[in-house]
Write a protein that holds these residues in place. Structure first.
Motif, PDB file in Angstrom:
ATOM      1  N   ALA A 170       0.854  -1.186   0.000  1.00 53.88           N
ATOM      2  CA  ALA A 170       0.000   0.000   0.000  1.00 53.88           C
ATOM      3  C   ALA A 170       0.883   1.226   0.000  1.00 53.88           C
ATOM      4  O   ALA A 170       1.875   1.283   0.718  1.00 53.88           O
ATOM      5  N   GLU A 171       0.516   2.203  -0.803  1.00 51.95           N
ATOM      6  CA  GLU A 171       1.272   3.445  -0.822  1.00 51.95           C
ATOM      7  C   GLU A 171       0.954   4.238   0.440  1.00 51.95           C
ATOM      8  O   GLU A 171      -0.213   4.403   0.807  1.00 51.95           O
ATOM      9  N   PRO A 172       1.962   4.748   1.138  1.00 50.00           N
ATOM     10  CA  PRO A 172       1.699   5.539   2.330  1.00 50.00           C
ATOM     11  C   PRO A 172       1.051   6.867   1.972  1.00 50.00           C
ATOM     12  O   PRO A 172       1.290   7.424   0.903  1.00 50.00           O
ATOM     13  N   VAL A 173       0.210   7.351   2.851  1.00 50.11           N
ATOM     14  CA  VAL A 173      -0.451   8.640   2.662  1.00 50.11           C
ATOM     15  C   VAL A 173       0.150   9.614   3.663  1.00 50.11           C
ATOM     16  O   VAL A 173       0.052   9.420   4.872  1.00 50.11           O
ATOM     17  N   PHE A 174       0.788  10.657   3.139  1.00 46.94           N
ATOM     18  CA  PHE A 174       1.419  11.642   3.999  1.00 46.94           C
ATOM     19  C   PHE A 174       0.580  12.914   4.020  1.00 46.94           C
ATOM     20  O   PHE A 174       0.014  13.305   2.994  1.00 46.94           O
ATOM     21  N   PRO A 175       0.494  13.568   5.178  1.00 42.72           N
ATOM     22  CA  PRO A 175      -0.252  14.823   5.234  1.00 42.72           C
ATOM     23  C   PRO A 175       0.401  15.879   4.356  1.00 42.72           C
ATOM     24  O   PRO A 175       1.624  15.959   4.266  1.00 42.72           O
ATOM     25  N   VAL A 176      -0.409  16.654   3.681  1.00 44.70           N
ATOM     26  CA  VAL A 176       0.088  17.729   2.820  1.00 44.70           C
ATOM     27  C   VAL A 176       0.180  19.005   3.637  1.00 44.70           C
ATOM     28  O   VAL A 176      -0.796  19.432   4.255  1.00 44.70           O
ATOM     29  N   ARG A 177       1.372  19.583   3.659  1.00 39.49           N
ATOM     30  CA  ARG A 177       1.545  20.821   4.411  1.00 39.49           C
ATOM     31  C   ARG A 177       0.872  21.964   3.666  1.00 39.49           C
ATOM     32  O   ARG A 177       1.086  22.161   2.471  1.00 39.49           O
ATOM     33  N   GLY A 178       0.085  22.724   4.401  1.00 43.13           N
ATOM     34  CA  GLY A 178      -0.544  23.888   3.821  1.00 43.13           C
ATOM     35  C   GLY A 178       0.203  25.153   4.207  1.00 43.13           C
ATOM     36  O   GLY A 178       1.283  25.111   4.769  1.00 43.13           O
ATOM     37  N   GLY A 179      -0.417  26.256   3.897  1.00 40.34           N
ATOM     38  CA  GLY A 179       0.165  27.532   4.292  1.00 40.34           C
ATOM     39  C   GLY A 179       0.936  28.183   3.165  1.00 40.34           C
ATOM     40  O   GLY A 179       1.282  27.563   2.166  1.00 40.34           O
ATOM     41  N   ASP A 180       1.167  29.451   3.340  1.00 39.55           N
ATOM     42  CA  ASP A 180       1.882  30.263   2.370  1.00 39.55           C
ATOM     43  C   ASP A 180       3.363  29.917   2.405  1.00 39.55           C
ATOM     44  O   ASP A 180       4.011  30.065   3.442  1.00 39.55           O
ATOM     45  N   PRO A 181       3.940  29.450   1.280  1.00 42.80           N
ATOM     46  CA  PRO A 181       5.365  29.094   1.288  1.00 42.80           C
ATOM     47  C   PRO A 181       6.288  30.267   1.576  1.00 42.80           C
ATOM     48  O   PRO A 181       7.466  30.065   1.866  1.00 42.80           O
ATOM     49  N   ALA A 182       5.758  31.495   1.498  1.00 44.94           N
ATOM     50  CA  ALA A 182       6.567  32.669   1.844  1.00 44.94           C
ATOM     51  C   ALA A 182       6.499  32.988   3.335  1.00 44.94           C
ATOM     52  O   ALA A 182       7.276  33.816   3.824  1.00 44.94           O
ATOM     53  N   ASP A 183       5.590  32.337   4.046  1.00 49.05           N
ATOM     54  CA  ASP A 183       5.439  32.566   5.484  1.00 49.05           C
ATOM     55  C   ASP A 183       6.655  31.989   6.214  1.00 49.05           C
ATOM     56  O   ASP A 183       6.961  30.807   6.068  1.00 49.05           O
ATOM     57  N   PRO A 184       7.361  32.801   7.012  1.00 49.07           N
ATOM     58  CA  PRO A 184       8.537  32.286   7.725  1.00 49.07           C
ATOM     59  C   PRO A 184       8.239  31.055   8.579  1.00 49.07           C
ATOM     60  O   PRO A 184       9.081  30.155   8.689  1.00 49.07           O
TER      61      PRO A 184
END
Length: 346
Positions: A170-184
């Motif tokens: 089974a392929e693992p399911v990883f959480p997708v990180r959200g948020g603005d990539p410019a946010d420190p």
């Protein structure tokens, strides 16, 4: 009779790396039980090895056929499960990288190992690579005279190698990180995760030649996943580059330059059983070359685990060294994250 291994966690690392390594040492090891929270995955992976399976850690630890426990679960569970494996009186406990997520957790593991006498090994496979060990026997005072260290890990996504190594259940399911990539804060979390998820493979090697981090000069996360880091300590400089890209080109190298010597190692990708690293060591006495051993660091690691369980070898690395390796990685991750939070990536 061979020594029984129990796996806590049956994800891609267990399926594509550890099971083939154990199978290649069938004269001394066998898989006795596989545990995973997903019963279907546990059953399917165990069936490949002719092993028992289940969804309970307690059941695995109570099984007398399990003599070596491999903790291959998500990082947050390492401390609790390693402690329990020691308390169960197993012969050896392998904990995948990182040993723990905090130093308090790591010290709990160390205390459990000390109280029970059960050896704990961290899955830092490159420290068991035959080329690394051969170079270590010959590099003389290079750790004391090193001035610059460079680690480059440039790889296709793991999934491409996993499909070459095995057919994942089974392929693992990883959480997708959200948020603005410019946010420190998002960038800080990204680089912290990249250091503890990818850079940590080579950090025990880096620490041998740059033992103390005094400041991070550059900390830059890369897209889709990776980092660029430079840091200093005791008059020495390290440059670390890690990058997972969408092509096929790969490089996994480690280099050291000193006053009178140089070292370079080129490692094979983790998921490919392509033998050891190759190493070149240049000193005043000339050039030495090592490597091309048919076994990689994972096989070396499992050979050592079998020897530990049989009482034929002492632990190669003291628990204090494993704690220091983790402290180094956590310190670097926090310093890099702090630099991004302050808005000074470079």
């Amino acid at each position: 009779m061979t020594i029984g291994v129990g796996f806590i966690g049956a994800g891609p690392v267990t399926q594509a790396i550890h099971l083939p390594a154990v199978a290649g040492l069938s004269d001394r090891l066998h898989v006795a039980r596989v545990m995973d929270v997903d019963e279907g995955t546990a059953a399917a992976v165990a069936a490949r090895a002719g092993a028992a399976h289940g969804t309970s850690v307690e059941e695995l630890l109570a099984d007398p056929a399990v003599e070596i426990v491999a903790v291959c679960s998500p990082h947050a569970f390492h401390a609790e499960q390693a402690e329990a494996a020691c308390a169960a009186g197993k012969k050896v406990v392998l904990v995948e990288k990182p040993l723990a997520t905090t130093m308090d957790e790591a010290r709990r593991i160390a205390k459990a190992a000390q109280d029970t006498g059960v050896p704990v090994v961290v899955g830092a496979m490159h420290t068991y690579d035959p080329a690394w060990l051969a170079a270590e026997r010959h590099w003389g005072d290079l750790p004391a005279t090193a001035r610059r260290v460079r680690s480059r890990i440039v790889l296709p996504p793991n999934a491409r190698f996993e499909t070459l190594a095995t057919q994942l259940h089974a392929e693992p399911v990883f959480p997708v990180r959200g948020g603005d990539p410019a946010d420190p804060a998002v960038r800080a979390a990204s680089i912290r995760g990249a250091i503890l998820g990818l850079a940590i493979h080579n950090l025990p090697l880096v620490r041998r030649f740059l033992p103390r981090v005094e400041r991070v000069d550059v900390a830059r996360p890369l897209t889709p996943f990776g980092y660029v880091l430079t840091f200093q300590g005791d008059g020495r400089t390290a440059e670390l580059i890690g990058y997972l890209h969408l092509g096929w080109r790969e490089e996994w190298s480690f280099e050291v330059w000193g006053d009178e010597g140089e070292l370079r190692l080129d490692f094979t990708p983790s998921y490919v059983r392509a033998g050891s690293a190759t190493a070149e060591l240049r000193t005043a006495a000339g050039l030495l070359a090592f490597g091309l051993d048919p076994n990689n660091g994972y096989t070396g690691e499992w050979r050592h685990l079998a020897a530990l369980a049989a009482g034929a070898e002492p632990p190669r690395y003291a628990v204090a060294d494993l704690l220091d390796d983790l402290a180094y990685a956590l310190d670097l991750a926090e310093r890099a994250a702090d630099r991004l939070l302050q808005g000074t990536a470079a």
